[in-house]
Design a protein around this motif. Structure first.
Motif, PDB file in Angstrom:
ATOM      1  N   SER A 127       0.822  -1.204   0.000  1.00 25.32           N
ATOM      2  CA  SER A 127       0.000   0.000   0.000  1.00 25.32           C
ATOM      3  C   SER A 127       0.858   1.257   0.000  1.00 25.32           C
ATOM      4  O   SER A 127       1.855   1.340   0.718  1.00 25.32           O
ATOM      5  CB  SER A 127      -0.919   0.019   1.229  1.00 25.32           C
ATOM      6  OG  SER A 127      -1.756   1.166   1.213  1.00 25.32           O
ATOM      7  N   VAL A 158     -11.805   0.925   1.848  1.00 29.59           N
ATOM      8  CA  VAL A 158     -12.017   1.744   0.657  1.00 29.59           C
ATOM      9  C   VAL A 158     -12.441   3.165   0.993  1.00 29.59           C
ATOM     10  O   VAL A 158     -12.141   4.118   0.251  1.00 29.59           O
ATOM     11  CB  VAL A 158     -13.045   1.051  -0.275  1.00 29.59           C
ATOM     12  CG1 VAL A 158     -14.429   1.021   0.373  1.00 29.59           C
ATOM     13  CG2 VAL A 158     -13.077   1.690  -1.650  1.00 29.59           C
ATOM     14  N   ILE A 168      -8.453   4.687  -6.060  1.00 29.83           N
ATOM     15  CA  ILE A 168      -9.405   3.618  -6.371  1.00 29.83           C
ATOM     16  C   ILE A 168      -9.525   3.456  -7.880  1.00 29.83           C
ATOM     17  O   ILE A 168      -9.491   2.344  -8.421  1.00 29.83           O
ATOM     18  CB  ILE A 168     -10.778   3.925  -5.747  1.00 29.83           C
ATOM     19  CG1 ILE A 168     -10.666   4.013  -4.221  1.00 29.83           C
ATOM     20  CG2 ILE A 168     -11.799   2.857  -6.155  1.00 29.83           C
ATOM     21  CD1 ILE A 168     -11.924   4.513  -3.539  1.00 29.83           C
ATOM     22  N   CYS A 205      -5.764   0.624  -7.159  1.00 35.57           N
ATOM     23  CA  CYS A 205      -5.239   0.204  -5.861  1.00 35.57           C
ATOM     24  C   CYS A 205      -6.379  -0.319  -4.991  1.00 35.57           C
ATOM     25  O   CYS A 205      -7.506   0.175  -5.079  1.00 35.57           O
ATOM     26  CB  CYS A 205      -4.534   1.366  -5.154  1.00 35.57           C
ATOM     27  SG  CYS A 205      -2.863   1.664  -5.776  1.00 35.57           S
ATOM     28  N   THR A 206      -6.079  -1.317  -4.181  1.00 33.60           N
ATOM     29  CA  THR A 206      -7.093  -1.884  -3.300  1.00 33.60           C
ATOM     30  C   THR A 206      -6.725  -1.622  -1.848  1.00 33.60           C
ATOM     31  O   THR A 206      -5.549  -1.494  -1.495  1.00 33.60           O
ATOM     32  CB  THR A 206      -7.247  -3.394  -3.519  1.00 33.60           C
ATOM     33  OG1 THR A 206      -5.972  -4.024  -3.378  1.00 33.60           O
ATOM     34  CG2 THR A 206      -7.793  -3.681  -4.903  1.00 33.60           C
ATOM     35  N   ASP A 207      -7.752  -1.567  -1.013  1.00 33.07           N
ATOM     36  CA  ASP A 207      -7.532  -1.268   0.395  1.00 33.07           C
ATOM     37  C   ASP A 207      -6.923  -2.464   1.115  1.00 33.07           C
ATOM     38  O   ASP A 207      -6.920  -3.598   0.617  1.00 33.07           O
ATOM     39  CB  ASP A 207      -8.836  -0.838   1.062  1.00 33.07           C
ATOM     40  CG  ASP A 207      -9.910  -1.913   1.024  1.00 33.07           C
ATOM     41  OD1 ASP A 207      -9.919  -2.776   1.923  1.00 33.07           O
ATOM     42  OD2 ASP A 207     -10.734  -1.890   0.082  1.00 33.07           O
ATOM     43  N   ASP A 267      -9.255  -5.520   2.010  1.00 32.15           N
ATOM     44  CA  ASP A 267      -9.494  -6.300   0.791  1.00 32.15           C
ATOM     45  C   ASP A 267      -8.284  -7.190   0.498  1.00 32.15           C
ATOM     46  O   ASP A 267      -8.432  -8.378   0.146  1.00 32.15           O
ATOM     47  CB  ASP A 267      -9.760  -5.345  -0.374  1.00 32.15           C
ATOM     48  CG  ASP A 267     -10.089  -6.072  -1.670  1.00 32.15           C
ATOM     49  OD1 ASP A 267      -9.271  -6.884  -2.122  1.00 32.15           O
ATOM     50  OD2 ASP A 267     -11.172  -5.816  -2.242  1.00 32.15           O
ATOM     51  N   GLN A 268      -7.094  -6.647   0.646  1.00 31.25           N
ATOM     52  CA  GLN A 268      -5.881  -7.425   0.374  1.00 31.25           C
ATOM     53  C   GLN A 268      -5.722  -8.594   1.349  1.00 31.25           C
ATOM     54  O   GLN A 268      -5.213  -9.660   0.974  1.00 31.25           O
ATOM     55  CB  GLN A 268      -4.653  -6.526   0.439  1.00 31.25           C
ATOM     56  CG  GLN A 268      -4.563  -5.511  -0.695  1.00 31.25           C
ATOM     57  CD  GLN A 268      -3.259  -4.737  -0.656  1.00 31.25           C
ATOM     58  OE1 GLN A 268      -2.174  -5.316  -0.639  1.00 31.25           O
ATOM     59  NE2 GLN A 268      -3.362  -3.412  -0.646  1.00 31.25           N
ATOM     60  N   ASN A 297      -4.235 -12.975  -4.609  1.00 33.82           N
ATOM     61  CA  ASN A 297      -3.295 -11.910  -4.957  1.00 33.82           C
ATOM     62  C   ASN A 297      -1.867 -12.439  -5.061  1.00 33.82           C
ATOM     63  O   ASN A 297      -1.124 -12.085  -5.985  1.00 33.82           O
ATOM     64  CB  ASN A 297      -3.339 -10.795  -3.906  1.00 33.82           C
ATOM     65  CG  ASN A 297      -4.617  -9.975  -3.964  1.00 33.82           C
ATOM     66  OD1 ASN A 297      -5.351 -10.014  -4.951  1.00 33.82           O
ATOM     67  ND2 ASN A 297      -4.888  -9.221  -2.910  1.00 33.82           N
ATOM     68  N   ARG A 329     -17.058   0.561   5.254  1.00 37.41           N
ATOM     69  CA  ARG A 329     -16.868   0.380   3.816  1.00 37.41           C
ATOM     70  C   ARG A 329     -17.987   1.062   3.022  1.00 37.41           C
ATOM     71  O   ARG A 329     -19.176   0.922   3.333  1.00 37.41           O
ATOM     72  CB  ARG A 329     -16.805  -1.099   3.441  1.00 37.41           C
ATOM     73  CG  ARG A 329     -15.676  -1.864   4.110  1.00 37.41           C
ATOM     74  CD  ARG A 329     -15.479  -3.219   3.439  1.00 37.41           C
ATOM     75  NE  ARG A 329     -14.999  -3.075   2.081  1.00 37.41           N
ATOM     76  CZ  ARG A 329     -13.725  -2.934   1.741  1.00 37.41           C
ATOM     77  NH1 ARG A 329     -12.784  -2.940   2.685  1.00 37.41           N
ATOM     78  NH2 ARG A 329     -13.382  -2.805   0.476  1.00 37.41           N
ATOM     79  N   ASP A 389     -18.284   0.548  -0.316  1.00 37.50           N
ATOM     80  CA  ASP A 389     -18.495  -0.200  -1.559  1.00 37.50           C
ATOM     81  C   ASP A 389     -19.551  -1.300  -1.395  1.00 37.50           C
ATOM     82  O   ASP A 389     -19.680  -2.174  -2.261  1.00 37.50           O
ATOM     83  CB  ASP A 389     -17.178  -0.806  -2.053  1.00 37.50           C
ATOM     84  CG  ASP A 389     -16.506  -1.703  -1.014  1.00 37.50           C
ATOM     85  OD1 ASP A 389     -17.100  -1.913   0.064  1.00 37.50           O
ATOM     86  OD2 ASP A 389     -15.383  -2.181  -1.275  1.00 37.50           O
TER      87      ASP A 389
END
Length: 527
Positions: free
Chosen positions: A184, A192, A200, A204-206, A209-210, A217, A261, A263
């Motif tokens: 990150s 997010v 976003i 890039c992902t939060d 989420d990772q 991943n 979140r 999303d």
């Protein structure tokens, strides 16, 4: 008649060569407990004969646990047991090998946890505030992440087929635990809603989420590998995994809307769908019900934000396991893998206690952390498990004055030969423990949550402590410089080690050497 036992250098040499050197010591010296205890320590070290390769590695990180914190905690431990305190040791301070560790980040003299933990996890130093990337990153710029990612010890352990675990008393998306699994451009991108729109849009992902998508991943980053994902995840930070909708509130939610979140994703549900044999738990009852012999993996989120301070844990609505309980449970799950495991355990709230100017909470959490190290040692084979105990950085936390032996470490200074508190040049008493900066003094009585201090304005400078119980859980030490919270410090921290490969822990080292100690023990990187 007093024995004159002093000898010339040549006489001592002659006595040593003839095997008579012990005779030069007077009886009162040779039989002194100080003398014999010190000699026994040397004899114990002479008996250590470690192998270099380990089956398992456990890395313990006491966030903010500087040397002054260790000293004060060991004294408090002894005094809690009715002893003077200074003569004791924390469990890991008796490990046979130790070193001092330099903590600076590439761009900062005094570091933060994102840069320091990335160093310990990857083998190279990086900048303040970024996670799982090298120093060529630009903090907050999503476009600079690609190509600057580093691989971590936990990821390498997964690739090798070991079981893996991450435990923290902070949010599991916080800097230290996140550095084991995430990449990150900013440590604050925990979900997010914390990310700028351009990041976003750029893909890039939060961090939350990772974590949930760690397995896919990692397999996407390295072609041809097949991993099974992190087996044990336990900590706080549920809000970063839940949508901002009260319908998703957990039973022990503190906020009217627990999730953050934006999303509409429920990552806890996504994790459960991904791992049908996994167990998701949020409270003490769920934790206690876990069968470590049959459970394949665990995802435990025990609080909306950080887990409770140890002193405040009994006040948790649904109950929280201690860091020692989480450690033992994790080991008993991870050791089902015959290939071995890698586990990282962080006590994140030591750091938070210091930031709040509460020595009581910082030290109480340090002792809870010590109990976790003890649990790990007692539940693993010392001949096959390397245990490393360290910190990421220290704090501006001081032990000062000239208190007499056994003086309450949380108390006011009482000088040698006196029974009354000493006074400073302003004719007021003062405490042994203090902070250089921060919010300063508050007397909150029996309050056990150190963060309660943030409801008050900074109150730095001197206060008349004559009628104040400075040993109370709600007492916050005086500070000199007014800041919104107390800061990290830049001096070296300690590293304590036992087990295979621990003999390499010596001298003064850069923080990124910690990764190389792990790698040496587990052969994670093939030459």
């Amino acid at each position: 008649m007093k024995l004159n036992w002093k000898l010339t250098a040549s006489a001592v040499a002659m006595a040593v060569s003839s095997g008579l050197h012990a005779d030069v010591l007077p009886t009162h010296q040779a039989e002194s407990a100080w003398f014999t205890d010190a000699q026994s320590k040397i004899e114990q070290k002479l008996e250590v004969n470690n192998k270099f390769k380990a089956k398992n590695v456990i890395l313990f990180v006491g966030d903010g646990m500087g040397v002054s914190t260790l000293t004060a905690a060991r004294i408090l431990k002894g005094q809690n047991a009715g002893e003077l305190g200074e003569e004791g040791y924390l469990t890991f301070e008796e490990f046979p090998h130790s070193a001092l560790v330099k903590t600076y980040n590439v761009d900062a003299q005094t570091p933060d946890s994102a840069g320091t933990m990335t160093a310990m996890m990857s083998g190279l130093k990086t900048d303040v505030g970024v996670i799982g990337v090298d120093e060529d990153i630009e903090r907050g710029n999503c476009a600079t992440v690609a190509g600057n990612e580093v691989v971590t010890a936990l990821e390498l352990a997964e690739i090798k087929g070991l079981s893996t675990g991450v435990i923290s008393t902070a949010r599991i998306t916080h800097a230290t635990p996140a550095a084991t699994y995430a990449k990150s451009a900013d440590r604050n991108w925990e979900d997010v809603s914390d990310m700028p729109e351009d990041a976003i849009t750029a893909g890039c992902t939060d961090i939350a989420d990772q974590l949930v998508n760690f397995e896919s991943n990692l397999e996407a980053r390295f072609s041809g590998i097949d991993v099974d994902g992190i087996e044990v995840v336990m900590g706080g930070g549920r809000r970063h995994f839940l949508p901002k909708d009260e319908a998703f509130n957990s039973a022990d939610a503190v906020s009217s809307v627990e999730g953050d979140r934006t999303d509409d994703r429920d990552l806890t549900s996504e994790w459960q769908q991904m791992y049908e044999n996994g167990v998701y738990v949020i409270d003490q009852a769920g934790f206690d019900a876990i069968d470590t012999e049959t459970t394949e993996r665990v995802f435990g989120l025990f609080n909306e934000s950080h887990m409770q301070y140890e002193a405040d844990r009994a006040n948790d609505i649904a109950g929280e396991p201690s860091v020692a309980e989480m450690t033992e449970k994790a080991i008993n799950i991870l050791d089902n893998n015959d290939k071995g495991f890698f586990l990282m355990v962080e006590s994140g709230r030591i750091d938070h206690g210091h930031h709040a100017g509460s020595a009581y909470n910082a030290l109480t959490d340090t002792l809870a952390f010590e109990a976790a190290v003890k649990a790990a040692y007692e539940n693993t084979n010392p001949e096959e498990t390397l245990i490393l105990v360290t910190a990421d950085h220290s704090h501006v936390f001081t032990i000062a004055g000239y208190p007499k032996r056994g003086n309450p470490i949380l108390g006011k200074v009482v000088n040698v030969g006196s029974d009354e508190p000493a006074t400073a040049a302003d004719d007021m008493p003062y405490t042994t423990l203090g902070y250089t900066n921060g919010l300063g003094h508050q007397n909150l009585g029996t309050e056990t949550d150190a963060d309660a201090v943030y409801a008050y304005d900074a109150n730095t400078g001197r206060v008349d402590l004559t009628n104040i119980d400075t040993t109370a859980s709600g007492y916050h030490q005086e500070a000199l410089i007014p800041l919104g919270s107390e800061t990290h410090a830049g001096e070296d921290i300690s590293l304590h080690a036992t087990g295979p490969g621990s003999q390499l822990v010596q001298g003064v080292v850069e923080q990124n050497v910690v990764f190389h100690l792990i790698n040496q023990a587990l052969d994670l990187v093939e030459e």
